[in-house]
Scaffold this active site. Structure first.
Site, short mmCIF file in Angstrom:
data_model
loop_
_atom_site.label_atom_id
_atom_site.label_comp_id
_atom_site.label_asym_id
_atom_site.label_seq_id
_atom_site.Cartn_x
_atom_site.Cartn_y
_atom_site.Cartn_z
N GLU A 193 0.84 -1.20 0.00
CA GLU A 193 0.00 0.00 0.00
C GLU A 193 0.86 1.24 0.00
O GLU A 193 1.53 1.55 0.99
CB GLU A 193 -0.95 0.03 1.20
CG GLU A 193 -1.83 1.27 1.20
CD GLU A 193 -2.86 1.28 2.30
OE1 GLU A 193 -3.57 2.29 2.43
OE2 GLU A 193 -2.95 0.29 3.04
N LYS A 325 -7.63 -14.95 16.38
CA LYS A 325 -7.92 -14.59 14.99
C LYS A 325 -9.39 -14.27 14.74
O LYS A 325 -9.90 -14.45 13.63
CB LYS A 325 -7.47 -15.71 14.02
CG LYS A 325 -5.98 -16.02 14.07
CD LYS A 325 -5.62 -17.12 13.07
CE LYS A 325 -4.13 -17.39 13.07
NZ LYS A 325 -3.67 -18.11 14.26
N ASP A 401 2.43 -14.01 12.66
CA ASP A 401 1.26 -14.58 11.99
C ASP A 401 0.36 -13.42 11.55
O ASP A 401 -0.27 -12.77 12.39
CB ASP A 401 0.49 -15.48 12.96
CG ASP A 401 -0.66 -16.22 12.29
OD1 ASP A 401 -1.10 -15.79 11.20
OD2 ASP A 401 -1.13 -17.23 12.85
N HIS A 499 -2.15 10.32 -1.47
CA HIS A 499 -2.29 9.02 -2.12
C HIS A 499 -2.11 9.13 -3.63
O HIS A 499 -1.62 8.20 -4.27
CB HIS A 499 -3.64 8.40 -1.79
CG HIS A 499 -3.58 7.53 -0.58
ND1 HIS A 499 -3.41 6.17 -0.65
CD2 HIS A 499 -3.62 7.85 0.74
CE1 HIS A 499 -3.36 5.68 0.57
NE2 HIS A 499 -3.48 6.67 1.43
#
Length: 526
Positions: A193, A325, A401, A499
């Site tokens: 990104e 998670k 993770d 951006h």
């Protein structure tokens, strides 16, 4: 006639399943119909085993086709050349893709022939579906851009991934350095990104120029909560009382702690629903993130509990009260992994000159967006601008993770005007940062390099757990930087312009300013 066409298709599929190539199949070349993979394997002499590593690739593929080697076991059959195993698996994948493509083309041709017969009234058996040749399609070549060479696959087997066909290179940028607890720290971030690293870097710069960030570790402990079933809610309540007895807890803890040099049971929270009992074990885990370590300890502890409650059924080692998670209030309220607060005081001059906004605007926007806006959305732990952006980038870079960004990104960002409204106080409170500096992907070369950059690779031998705690502090400080910069951009109205500068291909011309809507090209999390 449509029924006849349907029968034609069914018969074609039946023939395809029998021979792999339908009797209706027609291509520019029929050499492939004469190829038998097993013909390339030499007859094995009786009483003598074949060393798979001495075979050619095509001979190994033939053994796979015969079922004598499973594709996922190629590394174990080629123990001295894991890279070759990966190359062979790629060839198998490319060949299978080729076959599936041929079958798809054949099915389309059969349907077209059936439709032609249905509309023309011709005898379906007189119409031969013609499939265009596929020899010009290079499915193996389609994997060319997926890197395969120059990677140590011995570090992957049994640890990180199965059925390996290559690896994904992700750009790694560095933000900072940021002055963190009196020391300069550079922040490695793996991301695709645009603007994320640049924005975090700007926040780190503003914090460092203002005297740096400070962190406090509130608690540390990984959790695992098995779900058990008792005959009745009465017995479930008795189990709760039994565990909450200090003497019984010590007995369970002794069994738990015997499974590891580093695991030390801190608490067991008992949650009851009817006759179901969820036992939320919390334990220290040294420098490991610790899920496997805690799970091993839980199994041993349950053996002790079962001695006193033999009718107890252990339904699952994880009952989702852990919680791993998945978004959950229990992680937000009670923490999981490391609970950290990072804070800084940003001088008004830095807010104006570096961040291009005002203290008043930042404080007001933080209330309206991060506090009220998130509350109206019913958010759990999402009282921030984009904490998960920074958490995930750091996790990928350091071998964590990435899926644990769900709970690790729990964060509330607070801003206040202080010193008579002249300066800005900013903090992020993150109760469930799940990190480790050993285990998982931390041993891979690139990820190890990023941990080396932070001077925390591996276990801390002098004070076990210190390295993983430092990584959690770095995560919080990086999030603090990212929050400060993005909120400043939003307050100043700079988000879209930044951006357009950082998140577009250089060869693509930027759109005219008057054609850009304020919602165009926003970051994934804002």
């Amino acid at each position: 006639m449509i029924r006849i066409g349907s029968n034609l298709i069914k018969q074609s599929i039946k023939n395809t399943n029998k021979s792999g190539i339908s009797r209706f199949f027609t291509t520019g070349s029929n050499n492939s119909t004469n190829y038998k993979p097993e013909s390339c394997v030499k007859e094995e002499p009786k009483g003598k085993s074949v060393n798979v590593e001495d075979l050619k690739d095509q001979e190994i593929i033939a053994l796979v086709d015969k079922g004598e080697i499973q594709p996922h076991n190629l590394e174990t059959r080629l123990p001295n050349n894991f890279q070759r195993a990966v190359h062979i698996r790629r060839k198998l994948l490319a060949r299978d893709l080729q076959k599936e493509h041929q079958r798809a083309l054949h099915a389309q041709a059969v349907v077209a022939a059936a439709e032609k017969a249905a509309t023309s009234g011709e005898d379906p058996s007189s119409i031969q579906p013609v499939v265009p040749p596929t020899s010009n399609l290079d499915f193996e070549g389609s994997l060319t851009n997926l890197p395969v060479d120059h990677f140590d696959y011995t570090k992957v087997l049994g640890a990180c991934c199965e059925n390996v066909i290559g690896y994904i290179p992700i750009p790694v940028g560095v933000a900072g350095p940021i002055l963190l607890d009196g020391k300069l720290v550079s922040i490695p971030m793996a991301t695709t990104e645009g603007c994320l690293v640049a924005s975090t870097h700007r926040g780190a710069k503003a914090i460092t120029k203002s005297g740096g960030a400070k962190t406090v570790l509130l608690q540390s402990g990984m959790t695992r909560a098995p779900v058990c079933r008792l005959p009745s809610s009465i017995r479930a309540g008795e189990l709760k009382q039994w565990i909450e007895n200090q003497e019984n807890f010590y007995q369970v803890a002794s069994a738990f702690n015997s499974t590891s040099r580093f695991a030390r049971l801190k608490s067991i929270k008992v949650v009851i629903a009817g006759r179901l009992v969820y036992l939320r074990f919390k334990s220290s885990t040294g420098d490991a993130m610790g899920m496997n370590m805690v799970s091993k300890g839980v199994e041993k502890a349950l053996e002790v509990i079962t001695e006193y409650f033999p009718e107890m059924e252990v339904l699952s080692l994880s009952g989702n009260v852990c919680t791993d998670k998945k978004p959950s209030s229990i992680n937000w309220l009670e923490g999981r992994g490391k609970s950290v607060v990072a804070e800084a005081v940003i001088s008004g001059d830095i807010v104006r000159d570096v961040l291009k906004t005002t203290v008043e605007a930042l404080v007001s926007l933080n209330i309206d967006k991060n506090l009220i806006g998130s509350a109206m959305a019913g958010s759990i732990g999402g009282f921030n601008a984009h904490a998960s952006n920074i958490v995930t980038a750091l996790y990928i870079a350091t071998g964590q993770d990435p899926a644990q960004n769900v709970e690790s990104s729990n964060c509330i960002t607070l801003m206040e005007s202080i010193n008579g409204g002249k300066d800005l106080y900013i903090s992020v409170t993150m109760p469930s940062i799940e990190v480790g500096t050993v285990g998982g992907g931390t041993h891979l070369p690139a990820q190890s390099a990023c941990l080396d950059l932070l001077k925390i690779r591996g276990a801390n031998l002098e004070r076990p757990g210190a390295n993983s705690e430092q990584l959690a502090r770095v995560v919080a400080a990086a999030v603090l930087s990212g929050e400060l910069s993005l909120m400043s951009a939003l307050a100043a109205g700079h988000l879209v312009r930044s951006h357009l500068k950082h998140n577009r291909k250089t060869e693509a011309p930027a759109p005219q300013a008057d054609t850009i809507s304020m919602t165009h090209n926003l970051p994934h999390s804002d």
